[in-house]
Write a protein that holds these residues in place. Sequence first.
Motif, PDB file in Angstrom:
ATOM      1  N   LEU A 263       0.825  -1.208   0.000  1.00 28.97           N
ATOM      2  CA  LEU A 263       0.000   0.000   0.000  1.00 28.97           C
ATOM      3  C   LEU A 263       0.859   1.259   0.000  1.00 28.97           C
ATOM      4  N   VAL A 264       2.041   1.153   0.618  1.00 30.80           N
ATOM      5  CA  VAL A 264       2.936   2.317   0.640  1.00 30.80           C
ATOM      6  C   VAL A 264       3.377   2.642  -0.784  1.00 30.80           C
ATOM      7  N   VAL A 265       3.600   1.590  -1.573  1.00 26.10           N
ATOM      8  CA  VAL A 265       4.006   1.782  -2.966  1.00 26.10           C
ATOM      9  C   VAL A 265       2.892   2.472  -3.759  1.00 26.10           C
ATOM     10  N   LEU A 266       1.649   2.186  -3.361  1.00 23.88           N
ATOM     11  CA  LEU A 266       0.515   2.792  -4.078  1.00 23.88           C
ATOM     12  C   LEU A 266       0.377   4.285  -3.806  1.00 23.88           C
ATOM     13  N   LEU A 267       1.046   4.760  -2.770  1.00 24.75           N
ATOM     14  CA  LEU A 267       1.007   6.199  -2.499  1.00 24.75           C
ATOM     15  C   LEU A 267       1.898   6.910  -3.513  1.00 24.75           C
ATOM     16  N   ASN A 268       1.352   7.137  -4.682  1.00 29.84           N
ATOM     17  CA  ASN A 268       2.126   7.826  -5.710  1.00 29.84           C
ATOM     18  C   ASN A 268       1.230   8.813  -6.435  1.00 29.84           C
ATOM     19  N   SER A 269       1.826   9.534  -7.354  1.00 25.66           N
ATOM     20  CA  SER A 269       1.078  10.647  -7.946  1.00 25.66           C
ATOM     21  C   SER A 269       0.015  10.202  -8.942  1.00 25.66           C
ATOM     22  N   ASN A 270      -0.060   8.881  -9.233  1.00 24.51           N
ATOM     23  CA  ASN A 270      -1.136   8.411 -10.121  1.00 24.51           C
ATOM     24  C   ASN A 270      -2.445   8.231  -9.374  1.00 24.51           C
ATOM     25  N   VAL A 271      -2.364   8.228  -8.061  1.00 26.83           N
ATOM     26  CA  VAL A 271      -3.547   7.971  -7.245  1.00 26.83           C
ATOM     27  C   VAL A 271      -4.079   9.310  -6.728  1.00 26.83           C
ATOM     28  N   PRO A 272      -5.381   9.568  -6.907  1.00 27.38           N
ATOM     29  CA  PRO A 272      -5.902  10.884  -6.507  1.00 27.38           C
ATOM     30  C   PRO A 272      -5.932  11.079  -4.996  1.00 27.38           C
ATOM     31  N   GLY A 273      -6.050  12.337  -4.610  1.00 30.96           N
ATOM     32  CA  GLY A 273      -6.011  12.702  -3.200  1.00 30.96           C
ATOM     33  C   GLY A 273      -7.003  11.953  -2.343  1.00 30.96           C
ATOM     34  N   ILE A 274      -8.191  11.741  -2.857  1.00 34.17           N
ATOM     35  CA  ILE A 274      -9.215  11.079  -2.037  1.00 34.17           C
ATOM     36  C   ILE A 274      -8.793   9.651  -1.676  1.00 34.17           C
ATOM     37  N   ILE A 275      -8.145   8.956  -2.618  1.00 34.86           N
ATOM     38  CA  ILE A 275      -7.679   7.587  -2.332  1.00 34.86           C
ATOM     39  C   ILE A 275      -6.494   7.643  -1.363  1.00 34.86           C
ATOM     40  N   TRP A 276      -5.619   8.613  -1.556  1.00 35.64           N
ATOM     41  CA  TRP A 276      -4.516   8.831  -0.604  1.00 35.64           C
ATOM     42  C   TRP A 276      -5.057   8.916   0.817  1.00 35.64           C
TER      43      TRP A 276
ATOM     44  N   VAL B 285       9.474   5.136   6.669  1.00 38.60           N
ATOM     45  CA  VAL B 285      10.684   5.923   6.917  1.00 38.60           C
ATOM     46  C   VAL B 285      11.571   5.929   5.666  1.00 38.60           C
ATOM     47  N   ARG B 286      11.749   4.750   5.073  1.00 35.91           N
ATOM     48  CA  ARG B 286      12.561   4.665   3.848  1.00 35.91           C
ATOM     49  C   ARG B 286      11.932   5.441   2.712  1.00 35.91           C
ATOM     50  N   ALA B 287      10.597   5.326   2.585  1.00 32.42           N
ATOM     51  CA  ALA B 287       9.901   5.988   1.474  1.00 32.42           C
ATOM     52  C   ALA B 287      10.054   7.502   1.565  1.00 32.42           C
ATOM     53  N   VAL B 288      10.025   8.029   2.776  1.00 37.97           N
ATOM     54  CA  VAL B 288      10.189   9.478   2.940  1.00 37.97           C
ATOM     55  C   VAL B 288      11.638   9.868   2.672  1.00 37.97           C
ATOM     56  N   LYS B 289      12.542   9.076   3.253  1.00 39.56           N
ATOM     57  CA  LYS B 289      13.955   9.431   3.229  1.00 39.56           C
ATOM     58  C   LYS B 289      14.567   9.220   1.842  1.00 39.56           C
ATOM     59  N   ASP B 290      14.304   8.046   1.248  1.00 39.68           N
ATOM     60  CA  ASP B 290      15.023   7.679   0.030  1.00 39.68           C
ATOM     61  C   ASP B 290      14.208   7.836  -1.248  1.00 39.68           C
ATOM     62  N   TRP B 291      12.876   7.734  -1.134  1.00 40.69           N
ATOM     63  CA  TRP B 291      12.078   7.777  -2.366  1.00 40.69           C
ATOM     64  C   TRP B 291      11.203   9.023  -2.432  1.00 40.69           C
ATOM     65  N   ARG B 292      11.441   9.968  -1.559  1.00 39.18           N
ATOM     66  CA  ARG B 292      10.750  11.259  -1.569  1.00 39.18           C
ATOM     67  C   ARG B 292       9.230  11.143  -1.647  1.00 39.18           C
ATOM     68  N   LEU B 293       8.716  10.341  -0.737  1.00 39.74           N
ATOM     69  CA  LEU B 293       7.268  10.130  -0.659  1.00 39.74           C
ATOM     70  C   LEU B 293       6.506  11.448  -0.545  1.00 39.74           C
ATOM     71  N   LEU B 294       7.042  12.384   0.236  1.00 36.15           N
ATOM     72  CA  LEU B 294       6.306  13.622   0.490  1.00 36.15           C
ATOM     73  C   LEU B 294       6.184  14.496  -0.759  1.00 36.15           C
ATOM     74  N   ASP B 295       7.110  14.293  -1.711  1.00 36.84           N
ATOM     75  CA  ASP B 295       7.016  15.048  -2.961  1.00 36.84           C
ATOM     76  C   ASP B 295       5.832  14.605  -3.803  1.00 36.84           C
ATOM     77  N   ALA B 296       5.400  13.364  -3.587  1.00 38.30           N
ATOM     78  CA  ALA B 296       4.309  12.810  -4.390  1.00 38.30           C
ATOM     79  C   ALA B 296       2.938  13.182  -3.840  1.00 38.30           C
ATOM     80  N   LEU B 297       2.918  13.858  -2.718  1.00 35.60           N
ATOM     81  CA  LEU B 297       1.657  14.250  -2.089  1.00 35.60           C
ATOM     82  C   LEU B 297       0.776  14.986  -3.102  1.00 35.60           C
ATOM     83  N   PRO B 298      -0.461  14.532  -3.309  1.00 30.43           N
ATOM     84  CA  PRO B 298      -1.303  15.181  -4.322  1.00 30.43           C
ATOM     85  C   PRO B 298      -1.466  16.669  -4.013  1.00 30.43           C
ATOM     86  N   TYR B 299      -1.670  17.437  -5.030  1.00 28.26           N
ATOM     87  CA  TYR B 299      -1.918  18.886  -4.946  1.00 28.26           C
ATOM     88  C   TYR B 299      -0.662  19.664  -4.614  1.00 28.26           C
TER      89      TYR B 299
END
Lengths: 101, 601
Positions: B305-318, B353-367
């Motif tokens: 599910l963490v992998v699914l948190l990406n910019s292809n998924v809309p905010g409501i699903i996030w 933790v890894r997703a934030v640190k190494d894969w820039r999860l927060l950059d993918a935050l919708p909007y």
Amino acid sequence: MFAIMPMETEGHGREFARRQKMRAKCSVEFVCKYCQRRFTKPYNLMIHERSHKDDVTFTCEVCGKSFKRQDNLKQHRSIHSVPHKGSNGYSNGYSNGYSRY
Amino acid sequence: MVLRRNRAHPPSTKMEEPAKKKQRIINSDEQDENNSMTTAMVTEIESFQNSLLSQCLCNVPVSSLRKPFTGSTVQAGDGTYRMTTLSEWEPDRTLQFISALQLLFDLAIKQNTRGIMCSRVADVCEALSRNEHGIIDQILDLSCSPNKFISFTASRALASFFIVTKENIELSWLDRLTQSLVSTHSPSQMLFTLDVVKRVVEHKDGSTHPLEDGESLTSPRNCNTLTISDPESLDSTPVKAMCVKALESKWNILVSKFDSILSSYTPQHESAVIMFLDLWESIISVKANLSVVDTKLFYSQLDNLVVLLNSNVPGIIWRHLLGLLNEVLCYGSTLALQDVLPDEPCSLAHLVVRAVKDWRLLDALPYRHGSGRFGGGSGDGDRPLLQKVILLVLKSVAVTVKETRSDSSDSSLGSEAEDLDADMAVIERSIREVLRQLDQCVKSLMPFHPETPLSQWVVQMFHDQDDFLIEGMVCCLDVAVGLFYRGPPQNDLGHMLSPTLTFVQFIRAVSHDPDVLLDLLVSNETCFLLYLLRFLKYIRRNWSEFITCCARELDDTMTVLIRLRLAIDRLVSKALFPYNINPVLRLLEKCESFYEGNIEN
Ligand SMILES: [Zn+2]
Ligand SMILES: [Zn+2]
């Protein structure tokens, strides 16, 4: 069901051994009566078990109506013609408290 | 029994295509007859509904009680007559009928809770539970009704029926439900099963509306009542467990199914995906009161599910994905209190933790890169989404620190101190980077002063969300205590996580009102008891740091704590405190004595 969920994968042997030891060391365990999770301190179990319960309510001592918050109850009390207030303002606040459990 | 004399309708066996049975053409004579019959039915249902509203079916004649359930007959292709099924009725009539059943089941649940039932209400429910007239199968058939109102009403009624019937429900019904969820491609049919199971799992026994009038619960005078003495009759845990069990047998297939739906997401699946995630969250939620042994399988496959948190998924699903992940990391209610953490939340926390640190999860935050900003709730702003992601990061950090500490402090393996220091140094570097990115993300989206440390903005960020606020404060406190076991660090992390700065900010946010603190302590909607206990322990150990950090606000802060202590004292002396608050009381007294000693010097 547990076959699908191996407890450990290779490479984590050290961690696994630690956990086993930890579990063995925590010989006295307190088990949650709702979800069977385990705790080593009874007060921690009490804090955890509170989160399973429906929220406690504040009950008006005059008409029995319940409120989730004390300030709402205080506000409500003013509708009763004779202002009712305990000596400290908190009296009877929890009469319905944990009756359900 | 009221309905027993009627020939039971043969239950239809297929869920997929009940509509195919519409095989006849009505001529005009029959049409008239049919219309008058329909009118009669409608009035039968109306009188049934009216009786339900007065909470008793005793004065309804048996004959008319039976009619709404038997439906009307039609001539089949071979010339024989057979009953019509619900899916063949006029939509309005079906809706009215299902709504009447809903009313019946809700009344039965309410009366069951009260312990006194109208015996007729009990009889009708029992007859339905034996599937007389095949009504339950017919309701299941409605899952593929093209009419969304009908399938929604039907799923709601079915859930209430399951709660009334409890462990007497037939496994074949659950099989049909879960099988249709697996095999259908229709989002509305998926919704049907998901909605039924979710409603059952989320049902709260004995929950009546707090403001419900006492009088509305009494039966009319002529009601032939039935007293229910079995306390078990209130417990919906077994039927919840049955539903969860039925789902479990198909869980891996279902997760893959929704995984692929999400991977090639289209808006037509929005509600089904949301309902699936919400159901998953409900099953593992602490509030569901289900055993962790029974729900173990539902803690697997979360990492994907963490992998699914990406910019292809809309905010409501996030938002719903984050809701589920936050529930897995049930920090304030559970994980913070355990000495040995289960593997699944730990592995999820590491991944975040890894997703934030190494894969820039927060950059993918919708909007995030949109024209609008967070905060206002208008335009592209989505403050609740930001709040959820912040909480997820804080929980993941707290779980990671806690796990490292409890593992490394095990003296039976290797040399304790070296192990711990080495492990903690690695963790501290990661955590620092994660929190730095979080800080940067929040400041780019919220109008906070660039100098405001996390320890302060965490209060401002969650000011409208008590439960998030307190859990976020517990996480920050535990991370600080976990990392700074050798004293405050020589870098910005100490300021970022300062427990005293957070507390002072919190006291300001509640306008220095000790009653708010008392409310939070008594209520179990937040983990404030845990927070206060740990914070007081922290300042007892770090008193001088507390004084320095409070600075000019020391007196105001201490006044709130002293007034809180007095309020607790009063309640305890009258035995009105709902649980043992003594540990907090002792700590408050201790801090007060430090403070007084301080004034004297
Ligand atoms: Zn529990
Ligand atoms: Zn009655």
